[in-house]
Design a protein around this motif. Structure first.
Motif: not given
Ligand code: SF4
Ligand code: SF4
Ligand code: SF4
Ligand code: SF4
Ligand code: SF4
Lengths: 289, 85
Positions: B38-65
């Motif tokens: 899952l590609l998603h906005e990072s948490f707890g980071v200061e975004e210049e414009n919260p409507y257009d987040p720029q800092i993202w990370r990837v989480t391995p969401l469903y390892p069972s698959l």
């Protein structure tokens, strides 16, 4: 057919009730702020912890003896909620149903509130890194998406007329994407999607984890043996593994218990061998959604 | 599959504003057949414009698959992914 309709015995289809698309519903349930907050952080929903749980490792959590049942119950309670939503980081009251082409056209012709837009599918971006403008939104939701640049198509039109929206939906449907319509949140309808497995975050909980996140369509298909030439084109199109090949008769057969009634196999058949019928015409499928 | 699959991403290499921006790479998302990342906005980071987040990370969401095909590990340009069981 949503839980609510099952309970209250609504004869019609919930998604053909134009009131559920209206701005009045948005104001009545105070959904504007809620939806902005939700879509600002949309891709994060599965990883945010709510009451100690998030979606990370959902498959393994579901497999755990007691916790698994709690997780499934909590998820379904949230998705099926008909109470005014409280937390935009939860997918509260977010339940959908598969719709074949004709019903999608009826939605776009008679129910969808203007403005109508197309946006990049969130699921395909967040799970596959692809930008595919195949989500059609309506009314207040369209105004919200306008504030969020990452969803707005770069090389394609953003705002669509009803006719253009129907054309776009047809294209997606013919490609093999599954038409789905969503409450988000209940009872507001604002999203007509064209989905693909396994990326779709709305269909996956049901197919992979047994969580009732989406209902089958009001329809089911079958194959007329006199017409089927056994070309298997329909099998390649079905995303629900609902068509089997009978090697003896050299023909395809629908497994009605697995068919979601999306109707995309109809586009694949050059021999007019597939028919789509109301689910309720089949007694063995009564109440099975 | 008896043992659980563990998928780890090293966020000091990819995501959260570090060396590799996952939105520019996207390799693991594209090669993974079950599309479990899952590609998603990072948490707890200061975004210049919260409507257009720029800092993202990837989480391995469903390892069972996970099918343990290792394509993500092989294609990750930052050697940031570990798949173990
Ligand atoms: S529900 Fe379907 S079309 Fe809508 S965002 Fe998800 S996959 Fe895309
Ligand atoms: S068999 Fe049913 S689920 Fe499969 S493509 Fe046809 S209508 Fe959809
Ligand atoms: S596409 Fe039509 S003719 Fe071909 S196998 Fe399916 S039902 Fe038969
Ligand atoms: S090993 Fe294969 S299935 Fe598992 S996460 Fe990586 S790409 Fe996906
Ligand atoms: S492949 Fe590696 S570098 Fe690229 S997005 Fe995935 S984790 Fe990051």
């Amino acid at each position: 057919m949503c839980d609510n309709c099952l309970k209250h015995g609504t004869a019609g289809k919930w998604y053909l009730n134009a009131r559920n698309y209206s701005n009045e519903i948005v104001e009545e349930y105070n959904l504007r702020e809620f939806l902005i907050e939700q879509y600002k952080n949309f891709e994060q929903i599965a990883v945010r912890k709510i009451a100690g749980f998030n979606g990370v490792g959902l498959g393994y959590k579901i497999q755990m003896p007691i916790i698994g049942r709690i997780v499934k119950h909590t998820a379904e309670k949230m998705l099926h909620s008909t109470k005014p939503p409280t937390n935009p980081l939860k997918a509260e009251g977010h339940i959908g149903q598969v719709v074949p082409l004709d019903d999608a056209i009826a939605i776009l012709e008679h129910c969808a509130a203007e403005p109508i837009i197309q946006k990049y599918c969130m699921c395909r971006y967040m799970h596959r890194g692809e930008k595919d403008a195949c989500c059609i939104n309506f009314g207040v939701m369209s105004e919200i998406i306008e504030k969020l640049p990452r969803f707005i198509p770069v090389d394609e039109k953003f705002q669509l007329t009803r006719e253009e929206a129907i054309e776009r939906f047809k294209e997606h449907n013919e490609k093999g994407y599954i038409g789905t319509i969503w409450y988000g949140p209940y009872p507001y309808i604002n999203n007509l999607c064209s989905c693909a497995n396994p990326e779709c975050a709305g269909i996956r909980p049901r197919l992979d984890f047994g969580i009732n996140s989406i209902y089958k369509a009001e329809y089911v298909v079958d194959i007329k043996p006199d017409f089927c030439e056994g070309c298997k084109e329909c099998i390649a199109k079905c995303q629900f593994d609902a068509i089997n090949f009978d090697p003896i008769r050299k023909q395809s057969i629908i497994d009605k218990s697995k068919c979601f009634g999306c109707g995309v196999c109809l586009h694949a058949c050059k021999y007019d061998a597939i028919g789509i019928h109301p689910r309720k015409d089949f007694p063995e499928l009564k109440g099975i959604y | 599959m008896g043992k659980k699959t563990k998928i780890k991403i090293n966020y000091s290499i990819c995501g959260d504003g570090n060396e590799i921006n996952p939105q520019e790479c996207l390799k693991c998302l594209k090669v993974c057949e079950p599309a479990l990342f899952l590609l998603h906005e990072s948490f707890g980071v200061e975004e210049e414009n919260p409507y257009d987040p720029q800092i993202w990370r990837v989480t391995p969401l469903y390892p069972s698959l996970c099918t343990r095909c290792m394509k993500c590990v092989e294609s990750c340009p930052g050697e940031a992914i570990q798949v173990t069981w």
